[in-house]
Scaffold this motif. Structure first.
Motif, PDB file in Angstrom:
ATOM      1  N   LYS A  27     -35.835 -22.984  12.869  1.00  0.00           N
ATOM      2  CA  LYS A  27     -36.628 -22.269  11.871  1.00  0.00           C
ATOM      3  C   LYS A  27     -36.940 -23.152  10.667  1.00  0.00           C
ATOM      4  O   LYS A  27     -37.875 -22.876   9.917  1.00  0.00           O
ATOM      5  CB  LYS A  27     -35.921 -20.996  11.440  1.00  0.00           C
ATOM      6  CG  LYS A  27     -34.636 -21.230  10.685  1.00  0.00           C
ATOM      7  CD  LYS A  27     -34.006 -19.946  10.239  1.00  0.00           C
ATOM      8  CE  LYS A  27     -32.793 -20.249   9.370  1.00  0.00           C
ATOM      9  NZ  LYS A  27     -32.339 -19.103   8.661  1.00  0.00           N
ATOM     10  N   VAL A  30     -40.511 -24.487  10.504  1.00  0.00           N
ATOM     11  CA  VAL A  30     -41.478 -23.458  10.105  1.00  0.00           C
ATOM     12  C   VAL A  30     -41.447 -23.303   8.584  1.00  0.00           C
ATOM     13  O   VAL A  30     -42.493 -23.257   7.936  1.00  0.00           O
ATOM     14  CB  VAL A  30     -41.169 -22.113  10.791  1.00  0.00           C
ATOM     15  CG1 VAL A  30     -42.118 -21.027  10.317  1.00  0.00           C
ATOM     16  CG2 VAL A  30     -41.224 -22.248  12.296  1.00  0.00           C
ATOM     17  N   LEU A  63     -44.177 -18.596  15.427  1.00  0.00           N
ATOM     18  CA  LEU A  63     -44.982 -19.752  15.002  1.00  0.00           C
ATOM     19  C   LEU A  63     -46.450 -19.377  14.842  1.00  0.00           C
ATOM     20  O   LEU A  63     -47.085 -19.715  13.841  1.00  0.00           O
ATOM     21  CB  LEU A  63     -44.848 -20.896  16.000  1.00  0.00           C
ATOM     22  CG  LEU A  63     -43.490 -21.560  16.126  1.00  0.00           C
ATOM     23  CD1 LEU A  63     -43.531 -22.646  17.192  1.00  0.00           C
ATOM     24  CD2 LEU A  63     -43.043 -22.131  14.798  1.00  0.00           C
ATOM     25  N   ASN A  89     -47.047 -17.156  11.920  1.00  0.00           N
ATOM     26  CA  ASN A  89     -46.976 -17.963  10.710  1.00  0.00           C
ATOM     27  C   ASN A  89     -48.282 -18.731  10.483  1.00  0.00           C
ATOM     28  O   ASN A  89     -48.781 -18.814   9.364  1.00  0.00           O
ATOM     29  CB  ASN A  89     -45.788 -18.933  10.798  1.00  0.00           C
ATOM     30  CG  ASN A  89     -45.341 -19.406   9.451  1.00  0.00           C
ATOM     31  OD1 ASN A  89     -44.890 -18.619   8.628  1.00  0.00           O
ATOM     32  ND2 ASN A  89     -45.453 -20.700   9.222  1.00  0.00           N
TER      33      ASN A  89
END
Length: 144
Positions: free
Chosen positions: A3, A6, A75, A78
């Motif tokens: 994570k 990200v 992902l 995002n």
């Protein structure tokens, strides 16, 4: 999947968007206080945009603090959110130059809707991969 990548990508995007946002504020031609007259709308739109982006950054940070891992759905959600956020400098500039006009105002609001919907997609994607017993699930879903 980690994570932290990200989060780092999101942090970089927010930093760039906030920088681009301020670049639309051109310095007045003179050094007097009166040289700022006529820039009120641009300053207002900049301030609103900056703080909404700041709240979004803090919320994103808090959400990923609770997450243990991410997947491709997270992902892509995002990326969708970042798409909406990168429209902000354009929308803010347009609204600042055409304050009170309908379409720039609607576009500015729609741009915020896009990245807030992206945040919702991130949240739902994270919720789908964190099951009962995880910190994310217990904080976000809570007891029923």
């Amino acid at each position: 999947m980690s994570k932290s990548r990200v989060e780092a990508f999101y942090d970089a995007c927010i930093a760039i968007v906030m920088t681009l946002l301020v670049l639309d504020l051109n310095a007045p031609a003179s050094g007097s206080f009166h040289a700022l007259e006529g820039m009120e709308d641009k300053f207002f739109v900049y301030t609103v945009s900056f703080f909404i982006l700041a709240v979004t950054w803090v919320s994103h940070h808090q959400l990923f603090r609770l997450a243990e891992h991410v997947d491709f759905k997270v992902l892509w959600a995002n990326v969708f959110m970042i798409f909406g956020i990168t429209l902000n400098p354009f929308a803010a500039s347009w609204l600042g130059d055409h304050w009170g006009e309908r379409f720039p105002s609607v576009f500015f609001a729609f741009e915020f809707f896009i990245f807030n919907f992206g945040y919702y997609l991130i949240f739902m994607s994270l919720l789908s991969i964190h099951r009962e017993g995880t910190l994310f699930y217990s904080v976000c879903k809570g007891p029923r």
